[in-house]
Design an enzyme around this catalytic site. Structure first.
Site, PDB file in Angstrom:
ATOM      1  N   ASN A  10       0.903  -1.218  -0.026  1.00  0.00           N
ATOM      2  CA  ASN A  10       0.078   0.085  -0.086  1.00  0.00           C
ATOM      3  C   ASN A  10       0.947   1.246  -0.062  1.00  0.00           C
ATOM      4  OD1 ASN A  10      -1.687   2.047   0.592  1.00  0.00           O
ATOM      5  ND2 ASN A  10      -2.570   1.143   2.152  1.00  0.00           N
ATOM      6  N   ARG A  89      -2.719  -2.010  -3.402  1.00  0.00           N
ATOM      7  CA  ARG A  89      -3.795  -1.068  -3.273  1.00  0.00           C
ATOM      8  C   ARG A  89      -3.552   0.090  -4.203  1.00  0.00           C
ATOM      9  NH1 ARG A  89      -4.628   3.740   0.961  1.00  0.00           N
ATOM     10  NH2 ARG A  89      -6.858   4.164   0.395  1.00  0.00           N
ATOM     11  N   HIS A 178     -12.169   4.201  -0.022  1.00  0.00           N
ATOM     12  CA  HIS A 178     -12.238   3.294   1.169  1.00  0.00           C
ATOM     13  C   HIS A 178     -13.216   2.168   0.783  1.00  0.00           C
ATOM     14  CE1 HIS A 178     -11.717   6.932   4.290  1.00  0.00           C
ATOM     15  NE2 HIS A 178     -10.518   6.291   4.088  1.00  0.00           N
ATOM     16  N   ASN A 209      -7.828   8.590   9.774  1.00  0.00           N
ATOM     17  CA  ASN A 209      -7.453  10.125   9.344  1.00  0.00           C
ATOM     18  C   ASN A 209      -8.502  10.682   8.291  1.00  0.00           C
ATOM     19  OD1 ASN A 209      -5.579  11.179  11.008  1.00  0.00           O
ATOM     20  ND2 ASN A 209      -4.181   9.696  10.125  1.00  0.00           N
ATOM     21  N   ARG A 239      -8.885  17.092   6.692  1.00  0.00           N
ATOM     22  CA  ARG A 239      -9.824  17.534   5.529  1.00  0.00           C
ATOM     23  C   ARG A 239     -10.898  18.200   6.023  1.00  0.00           C
ATOM     24  NH1 ARG A 239      -9.280  11.990   2.775  1.00  0.00           N
ATOM     25  NH2 ARG A 239      -7.228  11.894   3.080  1.00  0.00           N
ATOM     26  N   GLY A 329      -9.461   3.788  12.708  1.00  0.00           N
ATOM     27  CA  GLY A 329      -9.140   3.941  14.066  1.00  0.00           C
ATOM     28  C   GLY A 329      -9.779   4.742  15.056  1.00  0.00           C
ATOM     29  N   ILE A 330     -10.751   5.753  14.557  1.00  0.00           N
ATOM     30  CA  ILE A 330     -11.623   6.092  15.620  1.00  0.00           C
ATOM     31  C   ILE A 330     -12.888   5.511  15.619  1.00  0.00           C
ATOM     32  CG2 ILE A 330     -13.328   8.545  15.587  1.00  0.00           C
ATOM     33  CD1 ILE A 330     -11.062   9.755  13.994  1.00  0.00           C
ATOM     34  N   GLU A 384      -8.342  -4.359   5.162  1.00  0.00           N
ATOM     35  CA  GLU A 384      -8.215  -4.182   4.115  1.00  0.00           C
ATOM     36  C   GLU A 384      -7.026  -5.078   3.224  1.00  0.00           C
ATOM     37  OE1 GLU A 384      -8.034   0.055   5.262  1.00  0.00           O
ATOM     38  OE2 GLU A 384      -8.778   0.339   3.494  1.00  0.00           O
TER      39      GLU A 384
END
Ligand code: AMP
Length: 400
Positions: A10, A89, A178, A209, A239, A329-330, A384
């Protein structure tokens, strides 16, 4: 060692992640990361059999040099013979790629052509592909696209209300990203929650992120929050997500921003970082919010409000909702964010089980909706790399 593992690569603009995976069971034999490439202080590390090793890289080492180091590691560990394919990826497949493919010269040319839609990502992916072709000439190279899963989104959801010729002539439309993660967690959701995939209505929130949310009906993506680029949609680490496009001309004509400055503002200085004026790292923002930092609290509130608004809007394409899945992650770790989002959505019929929500952290996952909740909510850690390994193995064995 049996020969059935896949090397998954990746490549990002200044880093690359790698893993050697057993596609049948998803076990990771080796994984690692090279970062700050083309910089004065690059770093590379990997984990094998539970042991972490750091690799020295010379200043300004390129992707190619880091991949050569990876080849040496694989040879030193006697893992070369266990590999059957390399899975890459690739961020943008445009409308050309609706599924994973073996990389041929034509496929390489098509990925190259799509680079104008993803100038930060596809060129890095191509460097990784070319370096891996050079390093592993006898292995099949497979491309797995972030956009492919979203190619089932209907026209009325992917077109912008701008002159149609921009779509016809330049491919300007919403693509979504994603995709591999949204596919994996929605598929796992059907298995773990006992849903009939062919008759299912699922919303998946990938919160890392970068953040995106998808509506998945009967196993197919029918809408998603990212667009032509990964900037559209939710509030993210740095972003902005959705903004009034009029902001662009306001910044350039009234505040003398250059195009590059607007781009940097929206991609790198906004989101949680811009709002909190502290950090793009959700953990730091949560800690600061707990200590009463006003901007941190505001950043979390805006993040959760925007996400809940998107989720509720996806009841339109789905016509109902069976399950809401958190990942990234979140999504996998922040019980606070999940609790705040679910509290906005009680009218949809989802009720949070606070103690289950607290427990579902650190890669454990689990159902977080209360018994009797008409919509299930769950945390499903994404994987993934496993999807990439599975697709690469299937395409390799198919063509053997
Ligand atoms: P990813 O891009 O999927 O690796 O996710 C990165 C994001 O996950 C960063 O914003 C981290 O702050 C966030 N994150 C990781 N662990 C936690 C945690 N325990 N609590 C809250 N956020 C976390």
């Amino acid at each position: 060692m049996p020969s059935h593992h896949v090397l998954v690569l990746n490549c990002g603009s200044s880093s690359f992640k790698f893993a050697i995976i057993d596609p049948h069971h998803g076990e990771t034999l080796l994984n690692g990361l090279a970062e700050r490439l083309n910089d004065s202080n690059p770093a590379m590390k990997y984990t094998y059999n539970g042991t972490k090793t750091n690799i020295e890289l010379a200043s300004f080492s390129s992707h190619t040099i880091a991949i050569e180091s990876l080849v040496s590691i694989i040879q030193d560990l006697n893992l070369s013979d266990s590999l059957i394919a390399v899975g890459h990826r690739v961020v943008h497949g445009g409308e050309t790629f609706t599924q994973s493919v073996e990389i041929t010269p034509d496929v390489l040319a098509a990925i190259q052509k799509t680079s104008n839609l993803a100038p930060l990502h596809n060129p890095a992916n191509l460097i990784g592909i070319e370096a891996a072709q050079h390093a592993f000439p006898n292995l099949k190279q497979i491309a797995v696209f972030d956009t492919a899963f979203h190619q089932t989104i209907p026209e009325h959801a992917y077109l912008y209300a701008i002159p149609y010729s921009l779509y016809q002539d330049h491919g300007i439309r919403r693509y979504g990203f994603h995709g591999t993660s949204h596919y994996y967690v929605s598929d796992m959701a059907c298995k773990t929650l006992g849903l009939d995939k062919q008759n299912s209505k699922i919303i998946t929130a990938h919160l890392g992120n970068g953040c995106s949310v998808s509506a998945i009906k009967n196993g197919q993506s029918v809408d998603t929050s990212m667009g032509l680029t990964p900037l559209e949609g939710l509030v993210m680490g740095t972003r902005s997500g959705d903004i009034d496009p009029g902001l662009f001309s306001y910044l350039t004509s009234q505040l003398n921003y250059s195009n590059e400055q607007v781009d940097a503002l929206l991609n790198k200085q906004s989101g949680l970082l811009g709002l909190s004026q502290l950090s793009n790292d959700c953990r730091e923002i949560e800690d600061a919010a707990q200590a009463g930092h006003r901007q941190a609290l505001l950043a979390l509130d805006i993040f959760c409000y925007r996400l809940a608004k998107y989720i509720s809007s996806y009841l339109v394409p789905l016509g109902g909702l069976d399950a809401l899945i958190f990942t990234g992650g979140i999504g996998e770790n922040s019980s606070l964010i999940r609790q705040k989002v679910l509290s906005h959505l009680s009218f949809v019929g989802v009720r949070c089980d606070d103690s289950q929500n607290e427990i579902a952290r650190f890669g454990k996952g689990g159902i977080i909706s209360a018994n009797g909740s008409s919509v299930q909510a769950a945390v499903i850690p994404t994987n993934e790399e496993w999807v990439i390994a599975t697709d690469a193995a299937a395409l390799t064995l198919e063509t053997k």
